[in-house]
Enzyme design. Structure first.
Site: not given
Ligand code: XMP
Length: 514
Positions: A57, A84-85, A171, A173, A225-231, A370
């Protein structure tokens, strides 16, 4: 197998890397969720977590009012890793002392092991780690031992001797920590003793079960919509409830070239999803006639979309659920624990629908990032063409035609844009590109073609790299590719005699031009 049984909690103290921790943990096969640092003990216990990670942080634990977690978590007998923090916080809690380092450590450092603990299995002396801190431990608390030191930090990693409480100053990560993923894996598998139940396949299986249980024999509606999320949402729900899912796809006339046909071919033709195609091209173009102001274009398109969608939905009846492609970053963002500086996105494809339509929301991707949605899409059998599709704004090409949106200008932009798609977007080499597209500028310039003087349109190319669209930089695309794109546009698209490349970053520019 329910991967929620092995949840790891990440308490967020505001680090820019918190989401990265979560993504790494999930890549390692362990389901995790991010919560604000002050999550109540009761809520923590309700998860029965296998482990807790305290993030880094920006604050100093020595400041008054510095963020602290519920102190009882240190007595839970649940393995804890403070980063870290997080490390400094546990040091302070257990009575150690924190100091502002004389030498700050930013960037590359090397780790040297002092104790062969399971956390560092597979890590060697001298391995590169990534530091980013100012404060550091001055006096280690009683009952702790040093596991490792670095060039500048005598306490690069510590452990409470009698329990599974660990802290690291660096870190693990971030990509630059050479064995970072191994260290996280050690924490999860050797210390938290997880089995690793989370995977795209386990997600799909559980999501289908949950959707079936929730929706039963009712019906669900999805704006595709044809986008990845709605597909991915549509495909997943279709697997769960079959023909009780109805998708509505509205062609608003400002889609990319052939997009409507591609979406129909895939969803109706290949996936046999119940799909209602609404050709509203003329309605949208009529509504946009003479409109030049980008915000007005957005509003007109957004409102008309909702109107058409509602009209279609009202004719169907008995629809209890509305499916949406909400993702985990949206969920985190909406809990707004990042304080008043939180960045709130103003763009939402189907904003406003649920409240008006009084339907229950179905958001099966709420748990995913995503990149996980893309993997789930592949798992569900969606083609790369959909899975790696770039984000596309709701107002579509209307905000990429600067000025009036007319049929002629749309044709020019669609053709030019299609060349960018063919040369950049569909090329696997450029999958890291966030967005690549063409913009039609309302300016004519002089050119010469053959012996003829031309006075024609200018196309701008916008090709950017980004993590989340909040910041972006222009992509250093090879000159040969830019050359091919420019030549093809000028040769193949009537009405264009010049192509320019946009080399502005966001901020101060934006990705879209309008
Ligand atoms: P800007 O231009 O703000 O874009 O840097 C950031 C991201 O958002 C997309 N974008 C939109 N998406 N409706 C949307 O659904 C909109 O009105 C809109 N405007 C921009 C843009 O494509 C980029 O990915």
């Amino acid at each position: 197998m329910d991967y929620h049984k092995e949840t790891v909690l990440i308490l967020d103290f505001g680090s820019q890397y918190t989401q990265l921790i979560a993504r790494k943990v999930r890549e390692l096969g362990v389901y995790c969720e991010i919560y604000p640092y002050n999550m109540s003990l009761e809520k923590i216990n309700a998860f029965n977590p296998k482990g807790i990670i305290l993030s880094g942080g920006p604050r100093s634990v020595t400041e008054t009012g510095a963020p602290v977690c519920e102190e009882e978590i240190f007595a839970l007998q649940v393995p804890i890793l403070g980063i870290c923090y997080g490390l400094q916080l546990m040091t302070k809690f257990f009575g150690g002392e924190i100091d502002k380092s004389i030498k700050r450590e930013y960037g590359k450092a090397h780790i040297f092991l002092d104790d062969p603990d399971g956390l560092f299995k597979g890590v060697k002396d001298g391995d590169v780690i990534w530091m980013s801190h100012q404060d550091r431990i001055f006096h280690m608390p009683e009952g702790f031992k040093i596991l490792a030191h670095s060039d500048n930090s005598p306490y690069a990693a510590i452990k409470k001797t009698d329990s599974k409480i660990y802290g690291v100053q660096f870190h693990p990560e971030v990509h630059h920590t050479l064995k970072g993923k191994r260290i996280l894996k050690n924490f999860l598998y050797s210390i938290c003793k997880v089995k690793g139940l989370f995977s795209p396949r386990s997600f799909v299986e559980l999501a289908i079960e949950k959707i079936r249980a929730e929706v039963g024999n009712n019906k669900a509606l999805c704006a595709l919509s044809g986008g990845v999320d709605s597909s991915v949402v549509a495909t997943l729900i279709h697997k769960a409830i079959g023909d009780n899912l109805l998708c509505v796809f509205v062609n608003n006339g400002v889609l990319r070239k052939n997009e409507a046909k591609e979406v129909l071919d895939i969803f109706e033709g290949k996936l046999h999803i119940n799909l209602k195609y609404v050709d509203a091209e003329e309605k949208f173009l009529a509504a946009l006639k003479g409109v030049r102001d980008p915000e007005k274009k957005r509003k007109i398109i957004g409102r008309l979309f909702i109107k058409i969608f509602e009209h279609e939905a009202s004719g169907i009846g008995n629809m209890q659920y509305l499916a949406q492609g909400t993702l985990y970053p949206d969920v985190i963002e909406s809990t707004s624990f990042r304080g008043p500086s939180a960045t709130i996105k103003s763009h939402h494809n189907v904003g406003g629908l649920p409240r008006k339509m009084k339907m229950k929301l179905l958001e099966p991707l709420r748990e995913l990032f995503k990149d996980e949605v893309r993997i789930v899409g592949k798992e569900l059998g969606l083609t790369d063409n959909i899975v790696y599709r770039q984000p596309f704004p709701g107002p579509g090409l209307a905000i990429r035609i600067i000025g009036d949106v007319t049929t002629e200008r749309l044709t020019i932009l669609k053709d030019a844009d299609n060349i960018v798609r063919e040369e950049v977007e569909r090329n696997e080499k450029f999958r890291h590109i966030w967005q690549s597209f063409a913009i039609l500028i309302p300016v004519n310039t002089v050119g010469v073609m053959g012996d003829e003087r031309t006075y024609a349109n200018v196309i701008a190319l916008r090709i950017v790299e980004s993590e989340d669209a909040m910041t972006a930089d222009w992509a250093k695309i090879p000159y040969e590719v830019l050359d091919t794109v420019a030549r093809r546009i000028i040769n193949e698209v009537p009405g264009v005699n010049r192509v320019v490349y946009d080399i502005s970053s966001k901020p101060p520019s934006t990705i879209e031009w309008e």
